[in-house]
Design an enzyme around this catalytic site. Structure first.
Site, PDB file in Angstrom:
ATOM      1  N   TYR A  88       0.973  -0.995  -0.080  1.00  9.65           N
ATOM      2  CA  TYR A  88       0.168   0.062  -0.071  1.00  9.65           C
ATOM      3  C   TYR A  88       1.378   1.103  -0.045  1.00  9.65           C
ATOM      4  O   TYR A  88       0.653   2.360  -0.292  1.00  9.65           O
ATOM      5  CB  TYR A  88      -0.711  -0.311   1.051  1.00  9.65           C
ATOM      6  CG  TYR A  88      -1.302   1.112   1.263  1.00  9.65           C
ATOM      7  CD1 TYR A  88      -3.333   1.767   0.708  1.00  9.65           C
ATOM      8  CD2 TYR A  88      -2.092   2.198   2.095  1.00  9.65           C
ATOM      9  CE1 TYR A  88      -2.950   2.983   0.120  1.00  9.65           C
ATOM     10  CE2 TYR A  88      -2.286   3.190   2.773  1.00  9.65           C
ATOM     11  CZ  TYR A  88      -2.961   3.443   1.440  1.00  9.65           C
ATOM     12  OH  TYR A  88      -4.036   4.777   1.814  1.00  9.65           O
ATOM     13  N   SER A 108      -3.437  14.004   7.281  1.00 14.58           N
ATOM     14  CA  SER A 108      -3.978  13.914   5.754  1.00 14.58           C
ATOM     15  C   SER A 108      -5.682  13.341   6.386  1.00 14.58           C
ATOM     16  O   SER A 108      -5.901  13.141   7.746  1.00 14.58           O
ATOM     17  CB  SER A 108      -3.782  12.085   5.896  1.00 14.58           C
ATOM     18  OG  SER A 108      -5.187  11.530   4.772  1.00 14.58           O
ATOM     19  N   GLN A 149      -4.786  17.764   5.940  1.00  8.32           N
ATOM     20  CA  GLN A 149      -4.908  18.421   4.869  1.00  8.32           C
ATOM     21  C   GLN A 149      -5.783  17.586   4.603  1.00  8.32           C
ATOM     22  O   GLN A 149      -6.564  16.739   4.994  1.00  8.32           O
ATOM     23  CB  GLN A 149      -3.692  17.012   4.526  1.00  8.32           C
ATOM     24  CG  GLN A 149      -3.875  17.082   3.018  1.00  8.32           C
ATOM     25  CD  GLN A 149      -4.719  15.602   2.328  1.00  8.32           C
ATOM     26  OE1 GLN A 149      -4.547  14.700   2.891  1.00  8.32           O
ATOM     27  NE2 GLN A 149      -5.587  15.803   1.725  1.00  8.32           N
ATOM     28  N   TYR A 197      -9.865  16.771   1.897  1.00  5.04           N
ATOM     29  CA  TYR A 197      -9.864  16.198   0.799  1.00  5.04           C
ATOM     30  C   TYR A 197     -10.979  17.666   0.893  1.00  5.04           C
ATOM     31  O   TYR A 197     -11.603  16.958   1.763  1.00  5.04           O
ATOM     32  CB  TYR A 197     -10.127  15.044   0.384  1.00  5.04           C
ATOM     33  CG  TYR A 197      -8.697  14.041   0.394  1.00  5.04           C
ATOM     34  CD1 TYR A 197      -7.831  14.141  -1.052  1.00  5.04           C
ATOM     35  CD2 TYR A 197      -8.267  13.339   1.492  1.00  5.04           C
ATOM     36  CE1 TYR A 197      -7.068  13.589  -1.133  1.00  5.04           C
ATOM     37  CE2 TYR A 197      -7.316  12.545   1.204  1.00  5.04           C
ATOM     38  CZ  TYR A 197      -6.628  13.000  -0.036  1.00  5.04           C
ATOM     39  OH  TYR A 197      -5.465  12.183  -0.619  1.00  5.04           O
ATOM     40  N   THR A 220      -5.712  19.093  -1.059  1.00  5.87           N
ATOM     41  CA  THR A 220      -5.505  17.968  -1.918  1.00  5.87           C
ATOM     42  C   THR A 220      -6.542  17.587  -3.610  1.00  5.87           C
ATOM     43  O   THR A 220      -7.347  17.512  -3.211  1.00  5.87           O
ATOM     44  CB  THR A 220      -4.989  16.702  -1.471  1.00  5.87           C
ATOM     45  OG1 THR A 220      -3.993  16.830  -0.062  1.00  5.87           O
ATOM     46  CG2 THR A 220      -4.446  15.500  -2.605  1.00  5.87           C
ATOM     47  N   LYS A 227      -2.222  21.109  -2.966  1.00  2.00           N
ATOM     48  CA  LYS A 227      -1.589  20.492  -2.573  1.00  2.00           C
ATOM     49  C   LYS A 227      -1.946  19.211  -4.317  1.00  2.00           C
ATOM     50  O   LYS A 227      -2.559  19.012  -4.304  1.00  2.00           O
ATOM     51  CB  LYS A 227      -1.723  19.311  -1.798  1.00  2.00           C
ATOM     52  CG  LYS A 227      -0.500  18.173  -2.081  1.00  2.00           C
ATOM     53  CD  LYS A 227      -0.268  17.491  -1.012  1.00  2.00           C
ATOM     54  CE  LYS A 227       0.161  16.203  -1.017  1.00  2.00           C
ATOM     55  NZ  LYS A 227       0.217  14.524  -1.415  1.00  2.00           N
ATOM     56  N   HIS A 237       1.669  13.130  -6.415  1.00  2.00           N
ATOM     57  CA  HIS A 237       0.973  12.430  -5.308  1.00  2.00           C
ATOM     58  C   HIS A 237       1.817  10.570  -4.602  1.00  2.00           C
ATOM     59  O   HIS A 237       1.146   9.930  -4.929  1.00  2.00           O
ATOM     60  CB  HIS A 237      -0.592  11.644  -5.306  1.00  2.00           C
ATOM     61  CG  HIS A 237      -1.575  12.021  -4.752  1.00  2.00           C
ATOM     62  ND1 HIS A 237      -2.044  12.463  -4.081  1.00  2.00           N
ATOM     63  CD2 HIS A 237      -2.113  10.642  -3.604  1.00  2.00           C
ATOM     64  CE1 HIS A 237      -3.304  12.336  -3.128  1.00  2.00           C
ATOM     65  NE2 HIS A 237      -2.405  10.541  -2.505  1.00  2.00           N
ATOM     66  N   ASP A 285       7.170  17.672  -3.576  1.00  2.00           N
ATOM     67  CA  ASP A 285       7.180  15.958  -3.264  1.00  2.00           C
ATOM     68  C   ASP A 285       7.117  15.032  -4.635  1.00  2.00           C
ATOM     69  O   ASP A 285       7.208  15.368  -5.590  1.00  2.00           O
ATOM     70  CB  ASP A 285       6.061  15.846  -2.017  1.00  2.00           C
ATOM     71  CG  ASP A 285       4.810  15.583  -2.589  1.00  2.00           C
ATOM     72  OD1 ASP A 285       4.595  15.052  -3.789  1.00  2.00           O
ATOM     73  OD2 ASP A 285       3.273  15.682  -1.649  1.00  2.00           O
ATOM     74  N   ILE A 309      11.355  11.047  -3.710  1.00  2.00           N
ATOM     75  CA  ILE A 309      12.306  11.886  -2.630  1.00  2.00           C
ATOM     76  C   ILE A 309      12.507  10.508  -1.716  1.00  2.00           C
ATOM     77  O   ILE A 309      12.095  10.257  -0.680  1.00  2.00           O
ATOM     78  CB  ILE A 309      12.339  13.391  -1.707  1.00  2.00           C
ATOM     79  CG1 ILE A 309      11.864  13.799  -2.688  1.00  2.00           C
ATOM     80  CG2 ILE A 309      13.421  13.419  -1.257  1.00  2.00           C
ATOM     81  CD1 ILE A 309      11.807  15.486  -2.160  1.00  2.00           C
ATOM     82  N   MET A 310      14.225  10.439  -1.939  1.00  2.00           N
ATOM     83  CA  MET A 310      14.038   8.838  -0.561  1.00  2.00           C
ATOM     84  C   MET A 310      16.203   9.238  -0.686  1.00  2.00           C
ATOM     85  O   MET A 310      16.483   8.213   0.096  1.00  2.00           O
ATOM     86  CB  MET A 310      14.721   7.927  -2.013  1.00  2.00           C
ATOM     87  CG  MET A 310      13.509   7.211  -2.399  1.00  2.00           C
ATOM     88  SD  MET A 310      12.997   6.402  -0.572  1.00  2.00           S
ATOM     89  CE  MET A 310      13.468   4.779  -0.685  1.00  2.00           C
ATOM     90  N   ARG A 317       6.776   8.760   1.650  1.00  2.00           N
ATOM     91  CA  ARG A 317       7.080   7.122   1.966  1.00  2.00           C
ATOM     92  C   ARG A 317       8.666   7.067   2.730  1.00  2.00           C
ATOM     93  O   ARG A 317       9.088   5.721   3.685  1.00  2.00           O
ATOM     94  CB  ARG A 317       7.667   6.442   0.546  1.00  2.00           C
ATOM     95  CG  ARG A 317       6.010   5.967  -0.591  1.00  2.00           C
ATOM     96  CD  ARG A 317       6.633   5.234  -1.744  1.00  2.00           C
ATOM     97  NE  ARG A 317       5.259   5.243  -2.568  1.00  2.00           N
ATOM     98  CZ  ARG A 317       5.311   5.811  -3.164  1.00  2.00           C
ATOM     99  NH1 ARG A 317       5.564   7.221  -3.395  1.00  2.00           N
ATOM    100  NH2 ARG A 317       4.349   5.961  -4.613  1.00  2.00           N
TER     101      ARG A 317
END
Ligand code: FMN
Length: 411
Positions: free
Chosen positions: A56, A138, A160, A162, A188, A278, A302, A333, A336-337, A357
Site C-alpha cells: 500500500y 491527512s 490536509q 480533501y 489536495t 497540493k 501524489h 514532493d 524523494i529518497m 514513503r
C-alpha cells in the site's frame, strides 16, 4: 619477485584489532542503526510488515511509471559544486509559510498511518516535533486531529483536506483543525477519482486488513506487526468511526469529482490561516491556485499514486517557481529518497520538500525510532551534500548548483 616476509601474530599487535563493539540501545535501535539510507529502511520495513500494508505504501498507480520517472529525475541530475568555500558550519533551517523549519523538509500527509505500524500518526508527529519540522495530518488519518495535537503540542502541524461530497464534514474537519491549533490547511486536489493501485487490488486490500489463511502464514514471521495490530485500538479512519470495506469503495463514496477552482472560495472563507494547494502539475494551475487565494502550492503527482505518467515534479519546478515563486510558498514532493534530492529541489527554487514513503519506511522498520532514523539519514545527507556543493545555508543554494539531464525531459 619480492618475497612476502611473514611473522607470527603477536598479542600486542592483535589486541587493538579485537575491540568488540559495546551493544548500544535496544534491539530495535541496533537494527535501525544498520540502516544508512532510506533504501535500507525500506528493506527493513519489508521484512517486518505484511505484504498488504507494505505494498500500500510502496506501490503506485498502474505501471508505477510516474513514481519511477520522478526518482529517475533525481538520480539523473548533475550537481555543480563550488570548491574552496568555508563550510565548517552549516545551517539547514529554512522559512516556509512564515515560520522556521529546522530542516528543509517536512512530513507529507499519508492516510491510515496506523496500518503501517500501530504507533501511527502520533509516532510521526512526535518525531517531527523533536526535529523541529512540519507534519501534515491527512484527512484519511487513523488518529484524530485532537489526539495528534495533544501528542505534539509544539509541533508545526498542518491539516490536509480533501474536498468531499459531504461538504458539512469537510467544514467540520476544518473547524476542528483550527480549534486544535493547526497552522495551515493543505487542500489536495489531484483525487477526482482514485488512482488504479494494482498492488492493492491484487492483495484485495480492505480496511481494516483481513485475517485470511494467507495472512496467517505471513503473520508467522511478521508476528510483531500482528501482535501490535491485534492488541491496540482497532484501525479505522479517524473521521468516521464506522468506516469499513474495500479502500476503493470508501474513496468512491467520499471523493467529489465535481470540485473546481471555484470551490476554493468557500474553503478560503472557512480558513483564515495559510492555505496550500497540493497536487499542482502545470504552470497554469499553479497560477490559478494563487489567483484563487492560495498562500502556497505543492508541486506533486501524489507520489505517482494517481495519474500514472503524470509530469515529473522536479522537471516542472523551475518554470513554476518562475511563474509564482514570488506570490507564495512552492513546495515539492514525489520520489524523494535521499537528502541530495531535497537539496536539488531547494536549488531549483522549492521553499521546502515533503517526504511521504521515506518516513513510512522508517515507521514500518521500527516505529517512532524508525521515523527518527529516517530524519537523521535525510538530514545528514542534506548537510553533506550542501558542504560538498560549497554552501553553508539553504539560502545560498541556487539553480547554478544543479543541471537537469535531458533523458526523459519533456520535448
Ligand atoms: C501510503 C500513502 C498514503 C498517502 N495518503 C495521502 C493522503 O491521504 N492525502 C494526500 O494528500 N496525500 C497522500 N499521499 C501522498 C503524499 O502526501 C505525497 O504526495 C507522496 O507520498 C510523495 O511522494 P513520496 O512518497 O515518493 O515521497 C499518500 C502517500 C502514500 C505513500
Amino acid at each position: 619477485m619480492t618475497k612476502l616476509q611473514r611473522q607470527l601474530p603477536r598479542r600486542k599487535d592483535l589486541a587493538p584489532l579485537l575491540k568488540f563493539k559495546r551493544r548500544v540501545g535496544d534491539a530495535n535501535q541496533r537494527r535501525l542503526a544498520t540502516a544508512h539510507t532510506i533504501w535500507d529502511l525500506r528493506r527493513l520495513a519489508r521484512r517486518r510488515t505484511p505484504a498488504g500494508p507494505f505494498d500500500y505504501v510502496d506501490g503506485a498507480a498502474d505501471g508505477e511509471v510516474g513514481l519511477h520517472r520522478a526518482r529517475e529525475a533525481f538520480e539523473d541530475l548533475e550537481f555543480r559544486p563550488g570548491i574552496l568555500r568555508d563550510v565548517s558550519r552549516t545551517d539547514l533551517s529554512t522559512t516556509v509559510l512564515g515560520a522556521r523549519s529546522a530542516l528543509p523538509f517536512g512530513m507529507a500527509p499519508t492516510g491510515y498511518t496506523r496500518m503501517m505500524h500501530a504507533a501511527g500518526e502520533p509516532a510521526v508527529v512526535a518525531a517531527a516535533e523533536r526535529a523541529g519540522i512540519p507534519y501534515a495530518l491527512s484527512t484519511m488519518g487513523s488518529t484524530s486531529i485532537e489526539q495528534v495535537a495533544e501528542t505534539a503540542p509544539s509541533a508545526r502541524k498542518w491539516f490536509q483536506l480533501y474536498l468531499w461530497k459531504d461538504r458539512e464534514l469537510s467544514l467540520e474537519l476544518v473547524a476542528n483543525a483550527r480549534d486544535a491549533g493547526y497552522e495551515a490547511l493543505i487542500v489536495t486536489v489531484d483525487v477526482p477519482a482514485i488512482g488504479n493501485r494494482l498492488r492493492d487490488l491484487r492483495h484485495g486490500m480492505t480496511i481494516p486488513p483481513q485475517l485470511t489463511l494467507r495472512t496467517f502464514v505471513d503473520a508467522s514471521y511478521r508476528w510483531e506487526w500482528w501482535f501490535n495490530f491485534l492488541t491496540t485500538e482497532p484501525l479505522r479512519f479517524a473521521f468516521d468511526r464506522k468506516g469499513e470495506g474495500a479502500l476503493t469503495d470508501i474513496v468512491a463514496k467520499l471523493y467529489d469529482p465535481t470540485v473546481t477552482f471555484d470551490d476554493l472560495a468557500w474553503i478560503r472563507e472557512a480558513w483564515d490561516g495559510p492555505l496550500v494547494i497540493k497536487g499542482i502539475q502545470t504552470v497554469r494551475d499553479a497560477e490559478q491556485a494563487m489567483d484563487h487565494g492560495a498562500d502556497g502550492i505543492v508541486v506533486s503527482n501524489h507520489g505517482g499514486r494517481q495519474l500514472d505518467r503524470a509530469p515529473v515534479p522536479l522537471h516542472l519546478l523551475p518554470e513554476i517557481v518562475d511563474a509564482v515563486g514570488s506570490r507564495g510558498a512552492v513546495m515539492l514532493d514525489t520520489g524523494i529518497m535521499n537528502g541530495g534530492d531535497i537539496v536539488a529541489a531547494l536549488a531549483l527554487g522549492a521553499d521546502l520538500a515533503l517526504v511521504g514513503r521515506a518516513y513510512l519506511y522508517g515507521l514500518m522498520a521500527g516505529g517512532e525510532a524508525g521515523v527518527t532514523r529516517c530524519i537523521e539519514i535525510l538530514a545528514a545527507e542534506v548537510e553533506r551534500t550542501m558542504k560538498l556543493l560549497g554552501v553553508s545555508s539553504v539560502d545560498e543554494l541556487g539553480p547554478d548548483h544543479v543541471r537537469l539531464m535531458t533523458r526523459r525531459m519533456p520535448v
